[in-house]
Enzyme design. Structure first.
Site, PDB file in Angstrom:
ATOM      1  N   HIS A 188       0.876  -1.174   0.000  1.00  0.00           N
ATOM      2  CA  HIS A 188       0.000   0.000   0.000  1.00  0.00           C
ATOM      3  C   HIS A 188       0.908   1.216   0.000  1.00  0.00           C
ATOM      4  O   HIS A 188       1.864   1.274   0.769  1.00  0.00           O
ATOM      5  CB  HIS A 188      -0.887  -0.020   1.251  1.00  0.00           C
ATOM      6  CG  HIS A 188      -2.031   0.938   1.200  1.00  0.00           C
ATOM      7  ND1 HIS A 188      -1.848   2.295   1.258  1.00  0.00           N
ATOM      8  CD2 HIS A 188      -3.370   0.743   1.093  1.00  0.00           C
ATOM      9  CE1 HIS A 188      -3.037   2.884   1.180  1.00  0.00           C
ATOM     10  NE2 HIS A 188      -3.972   1.967   1.077  1.00  0.00           N
ATOM     11  N   LEU A 217      -1.883   2.116   8.498  1.00  0.00           N
ATOM     12  CA  LEU A 217      -2.395   2.454   7.177  1.00  0.00           C
ATOM     13  C   LEU A 217      -3.088   3.816   7.185  1.00  0.00           C
ATOM     14  O   LEU A 217      -3.916   4.095   8.043  1.00  0.00           O
ATOM     15  CB  LEU A 217      -3.405   1.383   6.762  1.00  0.00           C
ATOM     16  CG  LEU A 217      -4.201   1.651   5.492  1.00  0.00           C
ATOM     17  CD1 LEU A 217      -3.310   1.513   4.280  1.00  0.00           C
ATOM     18  CD2 LEU A 217      -5.369   0.692   5.391  1.00  0.00           C
ATOM     19  N   HIS A 273       0.689  -4.836   2.570  1.00  0.00           N
ATOM     20  CA  HIS A 273      -0.696  -4.631   2.966  1.00  0.00           C
ATOM     21  C   HIS A 273      -1.564  -5.863   2.745  1.00  0.00           C
ATOM     22  O   HIS A 273      -2.434  -6.161   3.547  1.00  0.00           O
ATOM     23  CB  HIS A 273      -1.249  -3.462   2.158  1.00  0.00           C
ATOM     24  CG  HIS A 273      -2.645  -3.059   2.534  1.00  0.00           C
ATOM     25  ND1 HIS A 273      -2.992  -2.754   3.823  1.00  0.00           N
ATOM     26  CD2 HIS A 273      -3.775  -2.906   1.794  1.00  0.00           C
ATOM     27  CE1 HIS A 273      -4.282  -2.429   3.865  1.00  0.00           C
ATOM     28  NE2 HIS A 273      -4.785  -2.528   2.654  1.00  0.00           N
ATOM     29  N   ARG A 286      -4.561  -6.230  -6.357  1.00  0.00           N
ATOM     30  CA  ARG A 286      -5.943  -6.000  -5.954  1.00  0.00           C
ATOM     31  C   ARG A 286      -6.262  -4.505  -5.974  1.00  0.00           C
ATOM     32  O   ARG A 286      -5.430  -3.688  -5.595  1.00  0.00           O
ATOM     33  CB  ARG A 286      -6.181  -6.519  -4.539  1.00  0.00           C
ATOM     34  CG  ARG A 286      -7.564  -6.254  -4.012  1.00  0.00           C
ATOM     35  CD  ARG A 286      -7.764  -6.858  -2.640  1.00  0.00           C
ATOM     36  NE  ARG A 286      -6.992  -6.226  -1.598  1.00  0.00           N
ATOM     37  CZ  ARG A 286      -7.331  -5.097  -0.972  1.00  0.00           C
ATOM     38  NH1 ARG A 286      -8.439  -4.446  -1.312  1.00  0.00           N
ATOM     39  NH2 ARG A 286      -6.569  -4.601  -0.017  1.00  0.00           N
TER      40      ARG A 286
END
Lengths: 112, 576, 253, 120
Positions: B229, B239, B350, B385
């Site tokens: 990420h 995050l 992530h 993703r």
């Protein structure tokens, strides 16, 4: 957890009403009649004249009774928490609220 | 005898449990989780969940975004099915009480997200995963038939003749080891970010389910695809959600320059533009960071190089309304206020695109064994993703796995296999022997740290053949050393040292598969970038990596063709 | 824990802080004893980082729960210098040179070291029916129940509970009387009561001596809550609701 | 499973400031009760009773005044917890409700004092 009818909501309403009554009326009354008048700071009011009106007398009975219920409620719970006597809750409740009710009756007797 | 045993109490596991209970209330369903379900890592998901509801949006567009985002490694039949079911699942969550953020007229609100051409990300402020998990957990409490084993740790699946018969688990609180016979098992244990040193993942994400399946003979798929990420806080790895960029945040380098424009991600505009600049896909943004670092345009900190996420121009009101958790996290954990300060960020591990190989119903090649969520690989995420696809994934595939496992349990009612108790006793002997065995080898933490650095060095954002080959040897050696690790705690009650050691074993197995798959894939695709093979190679590698555990415990990698239905491989275009 | 090994090695020798950690190992301890550990005094470390340093480098037998270390999973609640705190968000800088005393959350049975048994809460949570209750036919899965931002705002605050149980530990009523339903469970009941989509009635579950009426409004639950849920408010509001319901039985919610 | 149950802490109300303030707040109820009893004596005697001028009695009533005033402040501050006022979706902040309560208290006190003292 047991499901049963409880008197707490009614007692709580009396407690809350008493809390408001005590907050609004007691500081000024105790300051006047307990401190300033006895100390001679202000003159002595005529209590009989003040309570002449029946509406005032009724209001006093209601306010005093509510204040006593407020005190009874807190004394009941606080003594249980401080002294760990929750198991005699019923007895405490009878004594505390009974005392409050008696106080209300005495006030009425004094005034009428 | 449990009908459906679910391992893992996060979003996928709980969704599966409800699906089983709704399918057939007479079935015995149990959720085993090493933490209380509401502690599961789903709770940390922030930004949102994608599902097509807008009038100007179509399922096909969501499919295309997902497939191109995944660099054409997604199975397109799976993607089409997933995207068609996602909105229903999000509405189902709404019907269960999820506090989705709303439009003034009362409809569910959607926001833009990275790599998405339309606004289709449902959100509950920026605590979407938290609300989703708690809604699911609280909803499971409605179903008295869902039995829970809270704080139990599954150490082994019982498999005999290609079929699963249950699991062996430790009650962490008492140390009791128990064999739980079951007609079907669903693994929903999440990912394994903790194989890396710097990750957004919680401590519990140690790949236990992947390791259980792998050791039981099921193949893992696409393990080389590790998502970084682009915006994690240095030191903690906390995050900072992509929603911060979707709401208009900018990524700037040490010169205050929006550097993404130099990496074929479009031209800067004052307000966010879909599939452009800061709303590009995560793999490309993380790769851009590495190039900035090489050009000397990042800022050095004690915790590594960083760039900045600039939210100041959004203003306090918008930050508080749309991304309050970002502000809360920055204030509590980084001692800064995004309304007035720049947020230092760097790419952080992530998500695992790979996982246990399953079909569209979550079925693995082992009969009766299912997997769903991050621990599984269906595959809808391909080589990268898209943000906000993982929450609908746990719902859609959690439900499907639950329905399929319930059906399997109903049609396989025969008595328990003789192997069950024997395997259970074996495992009990092994674990009892381990507890405080007095070995005085290396500390678990030291071994874990060495594994993490090996992985970061070899299987980070950019990889190269020699380093990967060396990592294969290092990990094999580490596995040997780990078996001799120091175990001081002989207590049966809440022995977390033994737990950490078992988790390390799982992570080492998974780490080996990541490196093996990365070494085998001699191309660059999505999150897998080889400096020695810089091009995508559709002729050789339009295929999933499938890794089995060889008898000697080492990983053995093969390929499985990708299912293409309507979207032939093309170029990934962002910002143009 | 993150990639900090090198930084620690550089700075570790310089300054340390003492952690006095409650240990309870049921096989050997009749009651908790304190054990001291000296850990590096790092400016950006939370108490949890210190505990992990102990676990990883000094004493592998120390047990405690933690997971997300971003204040959302609710695992790492402990008593830090007498106050219930999430240890992942409680920093060394608050405590000067220390020492810092770390104990398990008050009010719960201790399983081991800093780990307490919270099953009681899960029973209570289930008791208040923390799920959306609907009457009549369900909508099909093509349409959501409408809810305006204002209607969302009416319960949102109570939906923020992470079940960390700091409020139970802070509540003298719960600590003295484990039968009390407690702050978080009541706040979560209110979370559904105030949800415009909910049609349930939790009066019989909440209008009990051991439920809202057990609360004497100390208010410490609200002060302890790391997510600003304000359980004390939730309880007082339901007291008013329940009192009105009791004298006007036909009123709803 | 063997678990450790902490013993009852008899001095729990001294463990932090909130607890101590809470207990002090609850104990004002004793003075509320006393104040009512005293006022009943005032009614009975048609004014402050004969012993009211004793210094110790005045001291008790000064304490009673302080306690009832403390009760008033704390009780009126807690009122917004039970009653959430919303105007057009906007939640009226607690300090405004509290400010209103305290203003009302002062007004009522002023009226009572005026009525009591107007004949003096």
């Amino acid at each position: 957890m047991r499901r049963k009818r409880t008197a707490e909501p009614y007692l709580w309403l009396l407690f809350s009403g008493g809390g408001v009554a005590a907050a609004f009326f007691l500081p000024v009354l105790i300051l006047l009649f307990g401190v300033l008048v006895p100390a001679g700071v202000v003159g002595r009011p005529d209590v009989a004249a003040l309570t002449e009106n029946v509406v005032v007398r009724l209001a006093i009975v209601v306010i005093f009774t509510l204040c006593l219920f407020h005190a009874a409620h807190r004394i009941r719970f606080t003594s249980e928490e401080l002294l760990n006597i929750g198991r005699i809750d019923l007895l405490l409740a009878v004594v505390c609220y009974g005392g409050a009710l008696a106080g209300g009756v005495v006030t009425a007797v004094l005034l009428f | 005898m449990i009908d459906v045993l679910i391992v893992g109490g996060g979003g996928a596991g709980l969704r599966a449990a409800i699906a089983v209970a709704e399918c057939d209330p007479t079935l015995e369903v149990a959720v085993v989780s090493k933490v209380y379900p509401m502690r599961s890592h789903t709770v940390s998901a922030e930004g949102g969940a994608a599902g097509v509801i807008g009038v100007d949006d179509t399922l096909d567009e969501h499919c295309y975004d997902t497939i191109s985002g995944g660099d054409w490694l997604c199975d397109q039949d799976a993607v089409e099915m997933f995207i068609a079911e996602a909105p229903k699942e999000l509405i189902q969550l709404e019907h269960w009480g999820c506090p989705w953020s709303r439009e003034p007229d009362g409809r569910v609100a959607v926001r833009p997200f990275g790599g998405m051409k339309k606004e289709r990300t449902w959100y509950a402020a920026d605590k979407t995963g938290f609300h989703l998990l708690h809604t699911l957990f609280q909803t499971t409490l409605k179903y008295g038939e869902i039995k829970r084993y809270d704080e139990w740790y599954v150490t082994r699946l019982i498999v005999d003749d290609g079929r699963v018969y249950g699991a062996v688990a430790v009650d962490i609180r008492t140390g009791r080891i128990e064999t739980i016979p079951a007609r079907s098992v669903i693994l929903a244990t999440g990912g394994c970010g903790k194989i890396f040193p710097f990750t957004t993942n919680a401590a519990i994400k140690t790949g236990d389910g992947m390791a259980l399946a792998y050791r039981a003979g099921a193949p893992l798929k696409d393990m080389e695809f590790v998502q970084y990420h682009p915006t994690g806080l240095p030191f903690t790895g906390i995050l900072i959600t992509e929603a911060a960029r979707a709401e208009g945040g900018w990524l700037i380098n040490k010169d205050g320059y929006r550097y993404l424009q130099d990496y074929d991600l479009g031209t800067p505009t004052p307000t966010p533009k879909l599939r452009s600049m800061e709303l590009g896909p995560r793999d490309r943004l993380s790769q851009a960071f590495v190039h900035e670092q090489h050009r000397g345009r990042t800022v050095e900190t004690p915790y590594g190089p960083v760039v900045y996420l600039d939210l100041r121009h959004l203003g306090e009101a918008r930050i508080d309304a749309r991304i309050p958790f970002v502000r809360e996290l920055c204030r509590s954990y980084q001692n800064l206020d995004p309304a007035t300060d720049l947020i230092p960020v760097r790419p952080v591990v992530h998500y695992m695109m790979g996982g246990i190989h399953t079909d569209l119903d979550g079925a693995t090649p082992i009969a009766g064994l299912y997997a769903a969520g991050e621990t599984a690989c269906v595959s809808i995420n391909g080589a990268n993703r898209l943000g906000s696809n993982s929450l609908p994934e746990i719902l859609v595939f959690g439900r499907r796995a639950g329905v399929a496992a319930a059906e399997f349990a109903r049609s396989h009612r025969q008595a328990e296999a003789p192997a069950v108790q024997a395997q259970g006793r074996d495992e009990e002997r092994r674990l009892t022997h381990l507890r405080g065995d007095g070995k005085k080898g290396e500390r678990i933490a030291d071994l874990r740290e060495e594994m993490q650095h090996t992985l970061e060095g070899a299987a980070g954002i950019y990889r190269t053949g020699d380093v990967l080959a060396k990592a294969v040897d290092s990990l094999a050696e580490l596995r040997q050393r780990a078996s001799e690790a120091r175990l001081d705690d002989s207590s049966t009650a809440f022995n977390t040292e033994l737990l950490n050691w078992l988790e390390l074993g799982c992570m080492l197995d998974i780490a080996e598969t990541v490196v093996a798959c990365a070494l085998n894939r001699t191309e660059s695709r999505g999150a897998h970038q080889r400096t020695d093979f810089e091009q995508r190679d559709d002729a050789g590698f339009l295929a999933h990596s499938l890794v089995h555990r060889a008898p000697d415990g080492s990983p053995s990698v093969g390929l499985l063709p990708v299912t293409i239905t309507r979207w032939p491989p093309g170029e990934r275009v962002y910002g143009r | 824990m993150t990639d900090t090994a090198e930084t620690i090695r550089q700075q570790a020798a310089a300054r340390t802080i003492r952690l006095e950690v409650a240990r309870y190992r049921p096989e050997q301890d009749g009651e908790p004893v304190f054990q001291s550990y000296d850990v590096p005094l790092m400016d950006d470390w939370a108490v949890l980082d210190g505990l992990n340093y102990v676990k990883d480098r000094l004493d592998g037998t120390l047990s405690f729960r933690w997971s997300c270390r971003m204040g959302i999973c609710g695992s790492c609640g402990m008593n830090v210098n007498g106050e219930p705190r999430l240890t992942c968000g409680t920093f060394f800088t608050e405590y000067g040179d220390g020492p810092i005393r770390i104990e398990p959350l008050k009010g719960f049975p201790v399983i081991r070291d800093l780990v307490v048994d919270i099953d009681d809460f899960l029973v209570k949570l289930q008791h208040v029916q923390p799920w959306l209750i609907r009457e009549g036919e369900e909508l099909p899965l093509t349409a959501e129940y409408a809810q305006t931002p204002e209607q969302l705002e009416a319960y949102k605050q109570y939906s923020m509970c992470i079940n960390c149980l700091l409020c139970y530990s802070a509540c003298p009523v719960y600590v003295l009387d484990p039968d009390f339903l407690g702050p978080a469970a009541i706040a979560l009941a209110q979370r559904y009561n105030l949800d415009s989509r909910d049609q349930g009635d939790r009066f019989d579950l909440l209008n009990l001596d051991e439920a809202v009426w057990g609360c004497t409004f100390v208010g410490e639950c609200t002060r302890a809550c790391p997510k600003h849920v304000d359980p004390a408010e939730a309880i007082q509001r339901y007291k008013l609701t329940a009192a009105i319901r009791s004298i006007l039985p036909w009123s709803r919610r | 499973m063997t678990t450790y149950h902490a013993k009852r802490d008899h001095l729990w109300f001294l463990r932090n400031r909130t607890y101590t303030v809470f207990v002090a707040r609850e104990l004002t109820s004793v003075f509320v009760a006393w104040t009512i009893v005293y006022l009943m004596l005032v009614i009975d005697a048609g004014g402050p009773p004969s012993f009211a001028g004793e210094p110790w009695m005045i001291a008790i009533n000064v304490v009673a005044f302080a306690a009832t005033a403390f009760h008033a402040i704390t009780f009126l501050n807690l009122a917004p917890k039970a009653t959430v006022v919303r105007l057009d979706g906007w939640r009226v902040p607690a300090f405004m409700i509290q400010g209103g309560n305290h203003s009302a208290w002062l007004v009522v006190s002023g009226i009572v004092a005026f009525l009591v003292l107007k004949g003096v």
